[in-house]
Design a protein around this motif. Structure first.
Motif, PDB file in Angstrom:
ATOM      1  N   GLU A  82       0.837  -1.205   0.000  1.00 30.80           N
ATOM      2  CA  GLU A  82       0.000   0.000   0.000  1.00 30.80           C
ATOM      3  C   GLU A  82       0.869   1.251   0.000  1.00 30.80           C
ATOM      4  N   LYS A  83       1.917   1.248   0.794  1.00 27.74           N
ATOM      5  CA  LYS A  83       2.826   2.395   0.865  1.00 27.74           C
ATOM      6  C   LYS A  83       3.474   2.677  -0.483  1.00 27.74           C
ATOM      7  N   ALA A  86       0.844   3.882  -3.064  1.00 25.20           N
ATOM      8  CA  ALA A  86       0.372   5.242  -2.778  1.00 25.20           C
ATOM      9  C   ALA A  86       1.399   6.284  -3.176  1.00 25.20           C
ATOM     10  N   PRO A  89       2.024   7.281  -8.108  1.00 29.13           N
ATOM     11  CA  PRO A  89       0.756   7.442  -8.834  1.00 29.13           C
ATOM     12  C   PRO A  89       0.864   7.193 -10.334  1.00 29.13           C
ATOM     13  N   ALA A 108      -5.060  -3.275  -3.138  1.00 25.62           N
ATOM     14  CA  ALA A 108      -4.615  -1.883  -3.274  1.00 25.62           C
ATOM     15  C   ALA A 108      -4.296  -1.559  -4.725  1.00 25.62           C
ATOM     16  N   GLN A 111      -7.597  -1.062  -6.613  1.00 25.40           N
ATOM     17  CA  GLN A 111      -8.208   0.226  -6.275  1.00 25.40           C
ATOM     18  C   GLN A 111      -7.566   1.383  -7.031  1.00 25.40           C
ATOM     19  N   ARG A 112      -6.295   1.224  -7.374  1.00 22.47           N
ATOM     20  CA  ARG A 112      -5.574   2.288  -8.090  1.00 22.47           C
ATOM     21  C   ARG A 112      -5.486   2.022  -9.587  1.00 22.47           C
TER      22      ARG A 112
END
Length: 343
Positions: A82-83, A86, A89, A108, A111-112
């Motif tokens: 996740e880190k 995030a 991008p 994760a 979701q992105r």
């Protein structure tokens, strides 16, 4: 996709799937690739859990730094947490050079809108060959005979020519395979060539097989002088072979595991080795890796063959993994359907 523009790729390799192998494979597939290399420490530094992912190199910060502005990541052991997601991008595609992307937080990534691909089948031949080698080593006591002669010049290994201590041969030996996927099916073919009486238990495989299909695990165990594990590790298969299952084997059976360590209850195996219910075991994978210094297995070296998770270690595997991953990058750049995508 980059619609004809150059694409920035990070080749986060290690000391097996070298960054240079990934770079060459990607540049062969993608004409306008700009590749940045990052070398992770595995296998000289063990993998392990990193944040919420498994079997990864502890390198989140290095990954974030290398991935700045990159659209594509190709890696084997890089932690895609996740880190990391995030902080990156621009990342749109992750290709993992292994059979399962356990080092990627798939939820994760989804979701992105980051596509995650993997490289199935890259080590099936190598692992099958290694499995048969481990089986022969355990059956014929090869390491136990080698050690005294090579290290001390002692001929004491000749005791393995006595009737009581001599080993078993594969010809006519009942060998049971638990699992018949890419590796298990190759092992079955090789064992049939040796003349072994091959039996297979895999409730998910249909159609023709090499050997005799057995309808239950218990039946397979009761009939097998050797068992070799080839199942995937899932919540259902964790601890698949425990004390009860080992007790079903004929006395003096041999156990081989070059699949996943947690398929086998190590404490139960040690008990069976100490009692003689299991006469020998050959293990390449373990419940905990690296194998802890206090492991009971290390006190049973006259009955076990132990290797440090080397089943898939061939140069061809590293080259194949880089090529499969690069082909996926090429498909993504060209806007073609991805072959091995999970998100």
């Amino acid at each position: 996709m980059t619609a004809g523009n150059s694409v920035r790729v990070v080749a986060a390799g290690d000391h097996f799937v070298l960054p240079s192998l990934i770079t060459r494979a990607v540049e062969h597939e993608v004409e306008r690739a700009r590749v940045t290399e990052l070398e992770l420490g595995w296998p000289l530094e063990p993998f392990g859990p990193v944040a919420e992912v498994q079997e990864a190199s502890d390198a989140e910060d290095a990954m974030v730094e290398a991935l700045a502005g990159a659209q594509v990541l190709v890696t084997q052991m890089g932690p895609v947490t996740e880190k990391v997601l995030a902080a990156c991008p621009d990342l749109r595609l992750v290709v993992v050079c292994r059979g399962g992307p356990v080092n990627v937080n798939l939820e994760a990534a989804k979701q992105r809108d980051v596509r995650v691909c993997f490289a199935p089948g890259r080590n099936a031949a190598a692992t099958a060959e290694f499995t048969v080698g481990m089986m022969l080593a355990a059956l014929r006591r090869i390491p136990q005979a080698h050690g005294p002669l090579a290290r001390q010049g002692s001929w004491e290994g000749a005791t393995y020519y006595t009737y009581e201590q001599s080993g078993l041969e594969l010809e006519d030996l009942p060998v049971g395979l638990v699992g018949y996927g890419a590796v298990g099916s190759r092992v079955a073919r090789v064992l049939c060539a040796f003349g072994a009486r091959v039996m297979v238990y895999d409730p998910y495989v249909h159609g023709e097989i090499h050997g005799l299909r057995v309808t239950s695990l218990d039946e397979l165990l009761r009939r097998s002088r050797v068992i070799t594990l080839h199942a995937r590790l899932t919540p259902e298969t964790r601890g698949l072979i425990g004390a009860r299952e080992l007790g079903l084997l004929p006395s003096g059976a041999v156990v081989v595991n070059v699949a996943r360590g947690p398929l086998l209850d190590e404490a139960a195996l040690c008990d069976a080795l100490e009692s003689g219910q299991v006469s020998a075991a050959a293990l390449d994978t373990y419940e905990r890796e690296p194998l802890p210094a206090q492991s009971r297995l290390l006190g049973l070296t006259d009955r076990v063959v132990l290797t440090p998770h080397l089943g898939g270690a061939s140069r061809a595997v590293a080259e194949k993994a880089a090529r499969i991953a690069a082909e996926e990058v090429g498909r993504w750049v060209r806007g073609e359907p991805l072959a091995h995508c999970l998100t």
